[in-house]
Every structure is written in structure tokens, then in C-alpha cells.
Design an enzyme around this catalytic site. Structure first.
Site, PDB file in Angstrom:
ATOM      1  N   ARG A   1       0.514 -26.242  14.091  1.00  0.00           N
ATOM      2  CA  ARG A   1       0.444 -27.791  14.300  1.00  0.00           C
ATOM      3  C   ARG A   1       1.648 -28.230  14.758  1.00  0.00           C
ATOM      4  O   ARG A   1       1.758 -29.204  15.693  1.00  0.00           O
ATOM      5  CB  ARG A   1       0.612 -28.305  12.728  1.00  0.00           C
ATOM      6  CG  ARG A   1      -0.703 -28.531  11.951  1.00  0.00           C
ATOM      7  CD  ARG A   1      -0.595 -28.777  10.507  1.00  0.00           C
ATOM      8  NE  ARG A   1      -1.798 -29.043   9.882  1.00  0.00           N
ATOM      9  CZ  ARG A   1      -2.032 -29.003   8.739  1.00  0.00           C
ATOM     10  NH1 ARG A   1      -1.016 -28.819   7.963  1.00  0.00           N
ATOM     11  NH2 ARG A   1      -3.157 -29.108   8.210  1.00  0.00           N
TER      12      ARG A   1
ATOM     13  N   LYS B   1     -22.141 -28.590  -0.340  1.00  0.00           N
ATOM     14  CA  LYS B   1     -22.856 -29.737  -1.151  1.00  0.00           C
ATOM     15  C   LYS B   1     -23.356 -30.943  -0.447  1.00  0.00           C
ATOM     16  O   LYS B   1     -22.797 -31.315   0.567  1.00  0.00           O
ATOM     17  CB  LYS B   1     -21.668 -30.340  -1.816  1.00  0.00           C
ATOM     18  CG  LYS B   1     -21.034 -29.299  -3.030  1.00  0.00           C
ATOM     19  CD  LYS B   1     -20.164 -29.900  -3.824  1.00  0.00           C
ATOM     20  CE  LYS B   1     -19.991 -29.304  -5.283  1.00  0.00           C
ATOM     21  NZ  LYS B   1     -18.733 -29.656  -5.856  1.00  0.00           N
TER      22      LYS B   1
ATOM     23  N   GLY C   1     -13.591 -30.873   8.007  1.00  0.00           N
ATOM     24  CA  GLY C   1     -13.280 -30.088   6.876  1.00  0.00           C
ATOM     25  C   GLY C   1     -12.735 -28.657   7.247  1.00  0.00           C
ATOM     26  O   GLY C   1     -11.907 -28.767   8.272  1.00  0.00           O
TER      27      GLY C   1
ATOM     28  N   GLY D   1      -9.982 -33.577   7.250  1.00  0.00           N
ATOM     29  CA  GLY D   1     -10.605 -34.906   6.490  1.00  0.00           C
ATOM     30  C   GLY D   1     -10.789 -36.034   7.327  1.00  0.00           C
ATOM     31  O   GLY D   1     -11.350 -36.802   7.090  1.00  0.00           O
TER      32      GLY D   1
HETATM   33  P1  AMP Z   1     -17.919 -27.125   3.201  1.00  0.00           P
HETATM   34  O1  AMP Z   1     -16.567 -26.845   2.893  1.00  0.00           O
HETATM   35  O2  AMP Z   1     -18.707 -28.152   2.610  1.00  0.00           O
HETATM   36  O3  AMP Z   1     -18.475 -27.152   4.740  1.00  0.00           O
HETATM   37  O4  AMP Z   1     -18.771 -25.685   2.806  1.00  0.00           O
HETATM   38  C1  AMP Z   1     -18.235 -24.436   3.133  1.00  0.00           C
HETATM   39  C2  AMP Z   1     -18.675 -23.441   2.146  1.00  0.00           C
HETATM   40  O5  AMP Z   1     -20.153 -23.471   1.928  1.00  0.00           O
HETATM   41  C3  AMP Z   1     -18.396 -22.135   2.719  1.00  0.00           C
HETATM   42  O6  AMP Z   1     -17.301 -21.482   1.885  1.00  0.00           O
HETATM   43  C4  AMP Z   1     -19.743 -21.350   2.442  1.00  0.00           C
HETATM   44  O7  AMP Z   1     -19.713 -20.238   1.976  1.00  0.00           O
HETATM   45  C5  AMP Z   1     -20.540 -22.142   1.674  1.00  0.00           C
HETATM   46  N1  AMP Z   1     -22.061 -22.163   1.606  1.00  0.00           N
HETATM   47  C6  AMP Z   1     -22.579 -22.011   3.002  1.00  0.00           C
HETATM   48  N2  AMP Z   1     -23.925 -21.944   2.557  1.00  0.00           N
HETATM   49  C7  AMP Z   1     -24.279 -21.639   1.215  1.00  0.00           C
HETATM   50  C8  AMP Z   1     -25.179 -21.310   0.374  1.00  0.00           C
HETATM   51  N3  AMP Z   1     -26.277 -21.115   0.809  1.00  0.00           N
HETATM   52  N4  AMP Z   1     -24.947 -21.178  -0.908  1.00  0.00           N
HETATM   53  C9  AMP Z   1     -23.610 -21.243  -1.398  1.00  0.00           C
HETATM   54  N5  AMP Z   1     -22.621 -21.694  -0.542  1.00  0.00           N
HETATM   55  C10 AMP Z   1     -22.820 -21.767   0.792  1.00  0.00           C
END
Ligand code: AMP
Length: 409
Positions: free
Chosen positions: A35, A211, A367, A390
Site C-alpha cells: 500500500r 455465499k 473482496g 470492499g
Molecule cells: P468470497 O470471499 O465470497 O469471494 O469467497 C471466497 C471463498 O469461497 C474462498 O475461500 C473459497 O475457498 C470459497 N469457495 C469457493 N467455492 C466454494 C465451494 N464450492 N464450497 C465452499 N467454499 C467455496
């Protein structure tokens, strides 16, 4: 607002909001200076023009006023080195860039040091968050800060979604032509605007991660703009289940099944193609040493879970990406942290790189997408990697970011 690169800073005192929120170890050594390095071009341009620079930032989350642990004084030596090509010993008078530190961000000492600053010199102010007024967006506090310089530069995109005193409120105390984005922030804003407001079609958005609930607003905003939306990662299984599929013990948000249906319906009405993974790499447990298999994503046996997109999905997704002129990517296609479940994310990374090589504009970010980019050495092969975290996510959601609006209004 003025354009930073064409502004002549000669004789000006530029007050720059930077993001020097770097990680420190227990000896107060900086463990990752990304940064700080990112904003050096902005500082050097001003110094090169014959201006002086006053830097303000937050560091960590101090709760009750000044604490040694969160003092920006720990950054002075390294800032000096960055500005003087690695030279470690401040020997004033030898033509090096002098760096001063004020142990407060407002008050007499800050005002005096700022007023005495000569062209080519730099002043780093103490942590803004030692004052509660910073995060509250207090006007009087912002006005006091504004008195330190005569030009306001915001180079902290990572905090642009916060209406804090130094990131947004302060801008009103400068005339329009004396406030602007720094080079780092300008890069983020220009890339984000290009994708969301000036995208050449076909425009494919790739959304992954854990999610659905985290990404609903982004998907809804992209439904107004994209031609294709690829949905991968854990969130895909909520969509699969909503469509009546069997997903075993894959990640699923049962309270979002209706949301998933609504999104699919809206997409149909708007003529946006939503691509869900036809097949998945499945595992008998969430572990690096799990047994694996490949199955259709809507026919996953009980006790098994989908942890990556399968080969058919990878092929279809890559083809869609290959035909795109604009690509936005946020979130992995699977549990890319484990070797057995990284192939899908890696292949999609390669497809985005190939599409970029054929002339598409690609933006990766929001993210922790930067972790994906680094893992697969993608940074130099896409058009832009956002470090905005974010702030970029909120931009993708279609929100107005206070830090951007304050400069532009
Ligand atoms: P995000 O912060 O929402 O972008 O989520 C990233 C996280 O989602 C990573 O740590 C991945 O390991 C997890 N992830 C991706 N695909 C899957 C899956 N099919 N089942 C569980 N976790 C997942």
C-alpha cells in the site's frame, strides 16, 4: 475536480489521503508495504513539480485515542527509504527528500510543520483515527485538516466507500479545481467506470466465492449491464437447489432459494444469459485429502459436496469468456486454496488472460480476488487488478462511493 496528471503542483502544498494501513509485526516492522509503494508515484509527481506533500492516513483500529501500537511514526523510516531509492540514513542537505513527522494530525505542531514545509519536502501526520471524529465524518475536524494544505488529493480508494472526515467530508473545503484523485485512485475509478458504464459488449461478469448473500446486490446491478453472468463457487449450489437439483452437502443458503429463483427470472426477462456450472468436482469431505469425483452439479450424491466447477463447465465458461469484449471477475470458482479444487479457477484465470490478449478489457477485483490473481500469476495478463477490496465491491453493487462523489461534486 482537476485531473491529477495535468495539474502543476509547483508551489502547492498537497494534502493527500493515502492508505498506509500496512501490517506491522511485534517489532513494528512493516511485513507488507504494497500500500505504501502503490502511492509513491503520486507523491513523486507532486515533489517533481516543485510542490510539497502532507500525508494523512489511518493505521489499524485504535479504540481509545493515541496508542504507540498504531502510531504512524513506525512508518517514517520506510517512507524515507521508498522516496530516496532505498537509502536508509536521512542525511539532510544532500539532495534527498526530507520526511518530517507530526505527532498529531491537527493542532499547533501539525499546523506549524505544515506551514514551514518547503517544496520537495514531505510531512507525515499521525494516525487520523486517534480522533473519533475521523470515522464520524465530523465537519469541524475535516475543516481543521483541510487548513494544512491548499490542494486535496485522494489516493486511498480502499476507504472510498466510507464517508469519513479525511476521505469525503474534507473535499468541500477545497474549490473544485483544487481537489482530485491521485494516480492510484484514478486507475481504480477509471477502470471501474469503464466496466460498469462504458462496457463494450459482449460483457461477461464472472461471479464466484462462497455465499450468494454476499453477492446478491452485485448480481442485481450486473443484470442491468452484462450480457452474460457466469456463476461459480459455493454460491452456485443455492441456484442449483432452487432449480430442483440434488446438491448433497454442498454449500447452500436455504433462506436464499427464492432470491436465486428471482435472479434467474429477472435474467430471463432482461435477456441476460446466466451460466451455472453443468458439472462439479465433488468431494467426500471438505479437506485437501478428500476423495474426489466429477458429477453433474444437480446430481450430487448425499454426503458429497461440490468444491470446484467440473471440466464441462470449465469448457463452456471459457468459451463465453473467449467471446467477450469486457470481463469483470470477482470470486473464485472453487476452493482454490486446496490443490484438488483449484483447476476450475486456474482455467478461468487463463481464459480471462487469453481474452485480454485478444483485446478484451478485463477487471479483476472486489473482496479478496487479489489472492486468486496472485496465486495464478495473472496480474500482468489482465487489464486491471483492483486492490480496492470492499470499496470495489460496493462500486460493483452500484452504490455511490462517498470518496468519489466528494471529489466530483
Ligand atoms: P468470497 O470471499 O465470497 O469471494 O469467497 C471466497 C471463498 O469461497 C474462498 O475461500 C473459497 O475457498 C470459497 N469457495 C469457493 N467455492 C466454494 C465451494 N464450492 N464450497 C465452499 N467454499 C467455496
Amino acid at each position: 475536480m482537476s485531473k491529477f496528471s495535468s495539474f502543476n503542483f509547483s508551489g502547492h502544498k498537497a494534502l493527500i489521503r493515502v492508505d498506509f494501513n500496512v501490517p506491522l509485526d511485534t517489532n513494528y516492522s512493516i511485513t507488507d508495504d504494497t500500500r505504501m509503494r502503490a502511492t509513491i508515484p503520486t507523491i513523486k509527481k507532486i515533489l517533481g513539480d516543485g510542490g510539497s506533500v502532507i500525508l494523512m492516513s489511518h493505521l489499524g483500529r485504535p479504540k481509545d485515542g493515541p496508542t504507540d501500537k498504531y502510531s504512524l511514526k513506525h512508518l517514517v523510516k520506510h517512507l524515507y527509504e521508498l522516496l530516496n531509492d532505498g537509502h536508509a540514513n536521512p542525511a539532510f542537505g544532500d539532495g534527498s527528500t526530507r520526511v518530517f513527522f507530526a505527532d498529531n494530525c491537527i493542532g499547533e505542531q501539525a499546523a506549524l510543520t505544515a506551514s514551514m514545509l518547503k517544496p520537495g519536502e514531505v510531512l507525515l501526520l499521525e494516525n487520523l483515527r486517534f480522533y473519533k471524529e475521523e470515522e464520524k465524518g465530523d465537519e469541524a475536524f475535516a475543516e481543521k485538516l483541510s487548513k494544512l494544505g491548499d490542494v486535496y488529493v485522494n489516493d486511498a480508494f480502499g476507504t472510498a466507500h466510507r464517508a469519513h472526515a479525511s476521505t469525503a467530508v474534507i473535499a468541500q473545503f477545497f474549490p473544485a479545481e483544487k481537489r482530485m484523485f491521485g494516480l492510484l485512485m484514478e486507475g481504480e475509478v477509471v477502470s471501474a467506470e469503464k466496466v460498469l458504464h462504458g462496457a463494450e459488449k459482449p460483457f461477461t461478469a464472472i461471479i464466484g466465492g462462497a455465499k450468494v448473500s454476499d453477492k446478491i446486490l452485485i448480481i442485481e446491478n450486473l443484470l442491468q449491464r452484462a450480457t452474460d453472468i457466469i456463476i461459480g463457487g459455493g454460491m452456485a449450489y443455492t441456484f442449483m437447489k432452487a432449480r430442483g437439483g440434488k446438491i448433497g452437502s454442498s454449500l447452500c443458503e436455504d433462506d436464499r432459494l427464492q432470491t436465486a429463483m428471482d435472479i434467474l427470472e429477472q435474467a430471463k426477462q432482461k435477456g441476460v444469459s446466466i451460466h451455472l456450472p453443468e458439472d462439479s468436482v465433488i468431494a467426500d469431505k471438505f479437506a485437501a485429502d478428500a476423495n474426489t469425483d466429477v458429477r453433474p452439479s444437480d446430481a450430487i450424491p448425499d454426503g458429497w459436496m461440490g468444491l470446484d466447477i467440473g471440466p464441462k463447465a470449465t469448457g463452456i465458461f471459457s468459451e463465453v469468456i473467449g467471446k467477450s469484449k469486457t470481463v469483470l471477475w470477482n470470486g473464485p470458482m472453487g476452493v482454490f486454496e486446496m490443490e484438488k479444487f483449484q483447476a476450475g479457477t486456474k482455467a478461468i484465470a487463463e481464459a480471462v488472460a487469453a481474452s485480454t490478449a485478444h483485446g478484451a478489457f478485463s477487471l479483476v477485483g472486489g473482496g479478496d480476488s487479489v489472492a486468486v490473481v496472485n496465486k495464478f500469476n495473472l496480474a500482468s495478463k489482465v487489464s486491471y487488478v483492483s486492490t480496492g477490496g470492499g470499496a470495489m465491491l460496493e462500486y460493483f453493487e452500484g452504490k455511490t462511493l462517498p470518496g468519489i462523489a466528494a471529489i466530483k461534486e
